[in-house]
Design a protein around this motif. Structure first.
Motif, PDB file in Angstrom:
ATOM      1  N   GLU A  87      61.791  39.299 -17.289  1.00 20.14           N
ATOM      2  CA  GLU A  87      61.814  39.229 -15.832  1.00 20.14           C
ATOM      3  C   GLU A  87      61.268  40.507 -15.190  1.00 20.14           C
ATOM      4  O   GLU A  87      61.432  41.608 -15.718  1.00 20.14           O
ATOM      5  N   SER A  88      60.651  40.324 -14.027  1.00 17.33           N
ATOM      6  CA  SER A  88      60.231  41.474 -13.237  1.00 17.33           C
ATOM      7  C   SER A  88      61.370  41.910 -12.312  1.00 17.33           C
ATOM      8  O   SER A  88      62.179  41.094 -11.875  1.00 17.33           O
ATOM      9  N   LYS A  89      61.426  43.204 -12.056  1.00 17.57           N
ATOM     10  CA  LYS A  89      62.405  43.746 -11.119  1.00 17.57           C
ATOM     11  C   LYS A  89      61.790  43.894  -9.730  1.00 17.57           C
ATOM     12  O   LYS A  89      62.438  43.636  -8.718  1.00 17.57           O
ATOM     13  N   SER A  90      60.535  44.308  -9.685  1.00 18.63           N
ATOM     14  CA  SER A  90      59.812  44.442  -8.425  1.00 18.63           C
ATOM     15  C   SER A  90      58.317  44.456  -8.714  1.00 18.63           C
ATOM     16  O   SER A  90      57.890  44.681  -9.844  1.00 18.63           O
ATOM     17  N   PHE A  91      57.526  44.204  -7.665  1.00 18.29           N
ATOM     18  CA  PHE A  91      56.071  44.246  -7.816  1.00 18.29           C
ATOM     19  C   PHE A  91      55.432  44.436  -6.450  1.00 18.29           C
ATOM     20  O   PHE A  91      56.013  44.106  -5.419  1.00 18.29           O
ATOM     21  N   PHE A  92      54.239  44.973  -6.445  1.00 20.01           N
ATOM     22  CA  PHE A  92      53.451  45.073  -5.221  1.00 20.01           C
ATOM     23  C   PHE A  92      51.994  45.242  -5.600  1.00 20.01           C
ATOM     24  O   PHE A  92      51.673  45.610  -6.731  1.00 20.01           O
ATOM     25  N   GLY A  93      51.102  44.937  -4.650  1.00 21.73           N
ATOM     26  CA  GLY A  93      49.683  45.024  -4.962  1.00 21.73           C
ATOM     27  C   GLY A  93      48.819  45.111  -3.730  1.00 21.73           C
ATOM     28  O   GLY A  93      49.303  45.111  -2.591  1.00 21.73           O
ATOM     29  N   LYS A  94      47.534  45.168  -3.964  1.00 23.51           N
ATOM     30  CA  LYS A  94      46.544  45.263  -2.899  1.00 23.51           C
ATOM     31  C   LYS A  94      45.299  44.511  -3.313  1.00 23.51           C
ATOM     32  O   LYS A  94      44.853  44.617  -4.461  1.00 23.51           O
ATOM     33  N   ALA A  95      44.742  43.734  -2.393  1.00 26.59           N
ATOM     34  CA  ALA A  95      43.508  42.988  -2.659  1.00 26.59           C
ATOM     35  C   ALA A  95      42.487  43.283  -1.570  1.00 26.59           C
ATOM     36  O   ALA A  95      42.830  43.379  -0.391  1.00 26.59           O
ATOM     37  N   LEU A  96      41.232  43.418  -1.981  1.00 31.77           N
ATOM     38  CA  LEU A  96      40.154  43.737  -1.052  1.00 31.77           C
ATOM     39  C   LEU A  96      38.919  42.900  -1.367  1.00 31.77           C
ATOM     40  O   LEU A  96      38.746  42.436  -2.490  1.00 31.77           O
ATOM     41  N   ASN A  97      38.075  42.746  -0.366  1.00 35.31           N
ATOM     42  CA  ASN A  97      36.763  42.133  -0.555  1.00 35.31           C
ATOM     43  C   ASN A  97      35.728  43.237  -0.389  1.00 35.31           C
ATOM     44  O   ASN A  97      35.283  43.527   0.718  1.00 35.31           O
ATOM     45  N   TYR A 134      31.330  36.751  -1.001  1.00 37.16           N
ATOM     46  CA  TYR A 134      31.993  35.510  -0.598  1.00 37.16           C
ATOM     47  C   TYR A 134      33.167  35.890   0.288  1.00 37.16           C
ATOM     48  O   TYR A 134      33.371  37.084   0.594  1.00 37.16           O
ATOM     49  N   LEU A 135      33.945  34.914   0.725  1.00 33.27           N
ATOM     50  CA  LEU A 135      34.949  35.160   1.755  1.00 33.27           C
ATOM     51  C   LEU A 135      36.293  35.639   1.214  1.00 33.27           C
ATOM     52  O   LEU A 135      37.123  36.124   1.977  1.00 33.27           O
ATOM     53  N   VAL A 136      36.510  35.487  -0.086  1.00 35.36           N
ATOM     54  CA  VAL A 136      37.809  35.860  -0.657  1.00 35.36           C
ATOM     55  C   VAL A 136      37.732  37.213  -1.351  1.00 35.36           C
ATOM     56  O   VAL A 136      36.658  37.791  -1.517  1.00 35.36           O
ATOM     57  N   GLU A 137      38.901  37.731  -1.784  1.00 36.39           N
ATOM     58  CA  GLU A 137      38.968  39.029  -2.434  1.00 36.39           C
ATOM     59  C   GLU A 137      38.147  39.046  -3.726  1.00 36.39           C
ATOM     60  O   GLU A 137      38.041  38.041  -4.411  1.00 36.39           O
ATOM     61  N   ASP A 138      37.562  40.183  -4.033  1.00 34.79           N
ATOM     62  CA  ASP A 138      36.881  40.347  -5.324  1.00 34.79           C
ATOM     63  C   ASP A 138      37.506  41.471  -6.142  1.00 34.79           C
ATOM     64  O   ASP A 138      37.148  41.676  -7.307  1.00 34.79           O
ATOM     65  N   THR A 139      38.458  42.197  -5.555  1.00 30.88           N
ATOM     66  CA  THR A 139      39.097  43.318  -6.223  1.00 30.88           C
ATOM     67  C   THR A 139      40.607  43.267  -5.974  1.00 30.88           C
ATOM     68  O   THR A 139      41.036  43.107  -4.824  1.00 30.88           O
ATOM     69  N   VAL A 140      41.390  43.385  -7.041  1.00 28.67           N
ATOM     70  CA  VAL A 140      42.849  43.310  -6.934  1.00 28.67           C
ATOM     71  C   VAL A 140      43.471  44.399  -7.804  1.00 28.67           C
ATOM     72  O   VAL A 140      43.020  44.637  -8.930  1.00 28.67           O
ATOM     73  N   SER A 141      44.490  45.063  -7.272  1.00 30.50           N
ATOM     74  CA  SER A 141      45.283  46.016  -8.050  1.00 30.50           C
ATOM     75  C   SER A 141      46.758  45.673  -7.868  1.00 30.50           C
ATOM     76  O   SER A 141      47.165  45.213  -6.797  1.00 30.50           O
ATOM     77  N   GLY A 142      47.541  45.879  -8.932  1.00 29.28           N
ATOM     78  CA  GLY A 142      48.956  45.555  -8.820  1.00 29.28           C
ATOM     79  C   GLY A 142      49.816  46.331  -9.787  1.00 29.28           C
ATOM     80  O   GLY A 142      49.335  46.819 -10.823  1.00 29.28           O
ATOM     81  N   ILE A 143      51.091  46.459  -9.426  1.00 25.25           N
ATOM     82  CA  ILE A 143      52.084  47.135 -10.262  1.00 25.25           C
ATOM     83  C   ILE A 143      53.308  46.233 -10.391  1.00 25.25           C
ATOM     84  O   ILE A 143      53.732  45.604  -9.417  1.00 25.25           O
ATOM     85  N   ILE A 144      53.847  46.138 -11.601  1.00 24.71           N
ATOM     86  CA  ILE A 144      55.069  45.384 -11.861  1.00 24.71           C
ATOM     87  C   ILE A 144      56.062  46.297 -12.563  1.00 24.71           C
ATOM     88  O   ILE A 144      55.710  46.969 -13.541  1.00 24.71           O
ATOM     89  N   HIS A 145      57.294  46.302 -12.076  1.00 20.68           N
ATOM     90  CA  HIS A 145      58.385  47.007 -12.749  1.00 20.68           C
ATOM     91  C   HIS A 145      59.262  45.933 -13.383  1.00 20.68           C
ATOM     92  O   HIS A 145      59.856  45.113 -12.683  1.00 20.68           O
ATOM     93  N   PHE A 146      59.308  45.891 -14.712  1.00 18.05           N
ATOM     94  CA  PHE A 146      60.098  44.890 -15.420  1.00 18.05           C
ATOM     95  C   PHE A 146      61.548  45.347 -15.548  1.00 18.05           C
ATOM     96  O   PHE A 146      61.868  46.535 -15.480  1.00 18.05           O
ATOM     97  N   GLN A 147      62.424  44.379 -15.756  1.00 15.76           N
ATOM     98  CA  GLN A 147      63.844  44.692 -15.836  1.00 15.76           C
ATOM     99  C   GLN A 147      64.189  45.525 -17.063  1.00 15.76           C
ATOM    100  O   GLN A 147      65.236  46.175 -17.096  1.00 15.76           O
ATOM    101  N   ASN A 148      63.306  45.516 -18.067  1.00 13.82           N
ATOM    102  CA  ASN A 148      63.541  46.392 -19.232  1.00 13.82           C
ATOM    103  C   ASN A 148      62.954  47.790 -18.998  1.00 13.82           C
ATOM    104  O   ASN A 148      62.877  48.596 -19.918  1.00 13.82           O
ATOM    105  N   ASP A 149      62.521  48.029 -17.756  1.00 11.87           N
ATOM    106  CA  ASP A 149      61.967  49.302 -17.292  1.00 11.87           C
ATOM    107  C   ASP A 149      60.548  49.583 -17.765  1.00 11.87           C
ATOM    108  O   ASP A 149      60.022  50.683 -17.532  1.00 11.87           O
ATOM    109  N   ALA A 150      59.890  48.633 -18.424  1.00 15.91           N
ATOM    110  CA  ALA A 150      58.455  48.773 -18.664  1.00 15.91           C
ATOM    111  C   ALA A 150      57.746  48.674 -17.315  1.00 15.91           C
ATOM    112  O   ALA A 150      58.125  47.885 -16.449  1.00 15.91           O
ATOM    113  N   VAL A 151      56.716  49.493 -17.128  1.00 13.63           N
ATOM    114  CA  VAL A 151      55.952  49.488 -15.881  1.00 13.63           C
ATOM    115  C   VAL A 151      54.512  49.108 -16.184  1.00 13.63           C
ATOM    116  O   VAL A 151      53.865  49.687 -17.058  1.00 13.63           O
ATOM    117  N   PHE A 152      54.030  48.112 -15.463  1.00 20.26           N
ATOM    118  CA  PHE A 152      52.666  47.608 -15.633  1.00 20.26           C
ATOM    119  C   PHE A 152      51.807  48.015 -14.449  1.00 20.26           C
ATOM    120  O   PHE A 152      52.245  47.989 -13.298  1.00 20.26           O
TER     121      PHE A 152
END
Length: 329
Positions: free
Chosen positions: A201-211, A216-234
């Protein structure tokens, strides 16, 4: 009385079903593909004749209401997943659903309600869970070979015309009304789901997307971070308009005693320890989804647990949506 075999119907017999999944339904014990559907009847007929499928339809309702069919594989673009999965469950059919399961989390919540109300079963096509390569990576992590996880990173940089993006007659994957977002929604479901499969399970997450490129009209670049409940950080970075010279596809899991490095599109991974480095190589099946479909058949027959539930797919979709919509949870 429990069924002894599953008769399948496919809605959307297009590019994905040609090799990756479609033929597998007839190669698995207690499983048969009896009907396919595509709006273009000539193409549905062509697929059926080439793959030895007895029946073909140009209307999804006709396939869903076919009494000889026990389960439906929904392999259309995401915008129609909720509709067809709902219709199938209301008709008493179990569902194997392609990724992303829906175009947004609200639609997925509605599907969860239908699943609960009808008592039908849904399994999601996050098929890498069933591949020996990823099962071995999970085993190594669970046994603690590289110790407590310090960091997890994905770097996925591809040029505009990447060979890793599935081909289709029209580029619907960059139409948010059909795909839910841009190419990130086509690639990331497998990657984010695998992170949840490996780390829980994830504990928290957040990200950012840009074009960035405005191709085209949708995002082409995405960055994100996930903090898992076992304290691994992605941390992850995806860009679909990188110059070819900068392209990259790598996931690296680093622990206190070593690391694991692999590509989601490769058949091998490298385990680096303090004193040695070892490469694990696997032969993927000709039909890459076959191991997952085998598990789904067993689940539908009541002989095994769900290999990837709708609840699990909701969690990966929620993270993806958070990254693209730039919200934090």
């Amino acid at each position: 009385m429990l069924k002894q075999s599953i008769n399948w119907g496919i809605i959307g017999c297009g590019d994905v079903t040609e090799v990756k999944s479609g033929p597998a339904f007839n190669k698995i014990k207690n499983s048969s593909l009896v009907a396919v559907m595509r709006r273009d009847e000539a193409k549905a007929k062509d697929f059926a004749l080439r793959h030895g499928v007895p029946k073909w339809y140009s209307n999804a309702k006709d396939l869903i209401n076919d009494d000889s069919i026990d389960a439906v594989y929904v392999a259309t673009p995401p915008s129609s997943h909720e509709l067809y999965a709902t219709q199938a469950m209301l008709a008493g059919k179990n569902v194997y659903l392609e990724k992303p399961v829906t175009t947004n989390t609200l639609a997925c919540k509605r599907l969860l309600e239908v699943e609960k109300q009808t008592g039908q079963k849904i399994a999601v096509a996050h098929y890498r869970r069933a591949l020996p390569l990823f099962e071995e990576i999970k085993k190594i992590l669970d046994l603690g070979f590289i110790g407590k996880i310090r960091a997890v990173n994905i770097q996925f940089y591809q040029p505009d015309q990447s060979s890793l993006i599935a081909n289709s007659e029209t580029n619907w994957r960059i139409d948010a009304n059909i795909a839910g977002a841009g190419l990130f929604y086509d690639i990331a479901p497998h990657q984010i789901d695998m992170l949840l499969f490996l780390f829980g399970e994830s504990k928290s997450f957040f990200g950012k997307a840009l074009n960035h490129s405005k191709l085209y009209l949708v995002e082409d670049t995405v960055s994100g971070i996930i903090h898992f409940q076992n304290d691994a950080v992605f941390s992850g970075n995806w860009c679909f308009t990188m110059p070819a010279m900068a392209q990259s596809d790598v996931c690296k899991i680093t622990g206190e005693n070593g690391n694991i490095e692999f590509s989601f599109y490769s058949n091998k991974f490298i385990l680096n320890m303090k004193s040695e480095s070892k490469t694990f190589e696997f032969n993927h099946p000709a039909h890459i989804q076959q191991p997952m479909i085998e598990k789904v058949v067993d689940y539908f027959l009541g002989n095994a647990l769900n290999p990837c539930s709708l609840e699990e797919a909701y969690k990966s979709l929620q993270i993806m949506e958070g990254f693209v919509m730039n919200y934090e949870l």
